[in-house]
Design a protein around this motif. Structure first.
Motif, mmCIF file in Angstrom:
data_model
loop_
_atom_site.group_PDB
_atom_site.id
_atom_site.type_symbol
_atom_site.label_atom_id
_atom_site.label_comp_id
_atom_site.label_asym_id
_atom_site.label_seq_id
_atom_site.Cartn_x
_atom_site.Cartn_y
_atom_site.Cartn_z
ATOM 1 N N UNK A 104 0.930 -1.265 -0.264
ATOM 2 C CA UNK A 104 -0.190 -0.047 -0.221
ATOM 3 C C UNK A 104 0.946 1.240 -0.133
ATOM 4 N N UNK A 105 1.909 0.896 0.864
ATOM 5 C CA UNK A 105 3.080 2.291 0.987
ATOM 6 C C UNK A 105 3.249 2.258 -0.574
ATOM 7 N N UNK A 106 3.502 1.300 -1.070
ATOM 8 C CA UNK A 106 4.596 1.753 -2.356
ATOM 9 C C UNK A 106 3.250 2.213 -3.669
ATOM 10 N N UNK A 107 1.984 1.580 -3.786
ATOM 11 C CA UNK A 107 0.883 2.215 -4.534
ATOM 12 C C UNK A 107 0.936 3.289 -4.106
ATOM 13 N N UNK A 108 0.296 3.875 -2.703
ATOM 14 C CA UNK A 108 0.989 6.215 -2.866
ATOM 15 C C UNK A 108 1.935 6.481 -3.000
ATOM 16 N N UNK A 109 3.152 5.772 -3.043
ATOM 17 C CA UNK A 109 4.383 6.635 -3.561
ATOM 18 C C UNK A 109 4.035 6.437 -4.773
ATOM 19 N N UNK A 110 4.109 5.667 -5.508
ATOM 20 C CA UNK A 110 3.705 5.680 -7.511
ATOM 21 C C UNK A 110 2.923 6.476 -7.327
ATOM 22 N N UNK A 111 1.434 6.587 -7.037
ATOM 23 C CA UNK A 111 0.428 7.711 -7.183
ATOM 24 C C UNK A 111 1.434 9.293 -7.601
ATOM 25 N N UNK A 112 1.492 8.642 -6.117
ATOM 26 C CA UNK A 112 2.125 10.575 -6.172
ATOM 27 C C UNK A 112 3.890 10.848 -7.134
ATOM 28 N N UNK A 113 4.085 10.041 -7.379
ATOM 29 C CA UNK A 113 4.986 10.066 -8.949
ATOM 30 C C UNK A 113 4.270 10.488 -9.460
ATOM 31 N N UNK A 114 3.412 9.824 -10.002
ATOM 32 C CA UNK A 114 2.425 9.564 -11.535
ATOM 33 C C UNK A 114 2.053 11.087 -11.125
ATOM 34 N N UNK A 115 1.275 11.487 -9.999
ATOM 35 C CA UNK A 115 0.571 13.295 -10.030
ATOM 36 C C UNK A 115 1.753 14.136 -10.267
ATOM 37 N N UNK A 116 2.923 14.075 -10.261
ATOM 38 C CA UNK A 116 4.331 14.614 -10.128
ATOM 39 C C UNK A 116 4.426 15.050 -11.553
#
Length: 151
Positions: free
Chosen positions: A42-54
């Motif tokens: 879940x932490x990896x998905x959250x981090x990848x979601x943030x990276x995609x938004x950036x």
């Protein structure tokens, strides 16, 4: 990460062995491991979601910059610089309209009279008054003969 020493882990293992018991301890450890794996995913998905938004935000900024560059018009920039309020362009338009009206009025008056303005003849200067110099094809004798015949 949590800064737990090996001695503290040993104390926790002994307490868990006494409280849970040796029979259920492997099941509890497996369940804790699965929860930990889920939390990490879940932490990896959250981090990848943030990276995609950036990345999308950066791409939007790049798209905007590219659009500004592609929409750049030197003509518009010159107009903004020299005529920010548009008064010069308005004056030129009025002047051109006045010229067009005057030209149209002249054409109408020509059509009514039926005559066209007389063209001014250009005077032909004729042959040059200066004596011609002998060219390369003429011999010296021909040039002397021309000079002798002149009064």
């Amino acid at each position: 990460m949590f800064d737990i020493a090996w001695s503290e882990l040993g104390v926790i293992a002994v307490v868990a062995l006494v409280v849970i018991g040796p029979k259920d301890l492997p099941k509890v450890l497996r369940t804790v491991g699965q929860w930990t794996a889920k939390a990490r995913s879940m932490a990896r998905e959250f981090q990848s979601g943030l990276d995609d938004m950036v990345r999308e935000a950066e791409l939007d900024e790049l798209r905007k910059a590219a659009k500004q560059v592609s929409d750049f018009s030197i003509e518009n920039e010159v107009k903004k610089t020299f005529d920010p309020d548009g008064s010069l362009e308005k004056q030129f338009a009025e002047h051109n309209q006045a010229i067009m009206d005057a030209t149209r009025d002249m054409d109408i008056s020509k059509d009514i009279s039926g005559a066209t303005p007389a063209a001014t003849p250009i005077a032909d200067p004729g042959p040059s008054a200066a004596p011609a110099e002998p060219g390369p094809a003429e011999s010296a004798d021909a040039a002397a003969a021309k000079t002798e015949t002149k009064p």
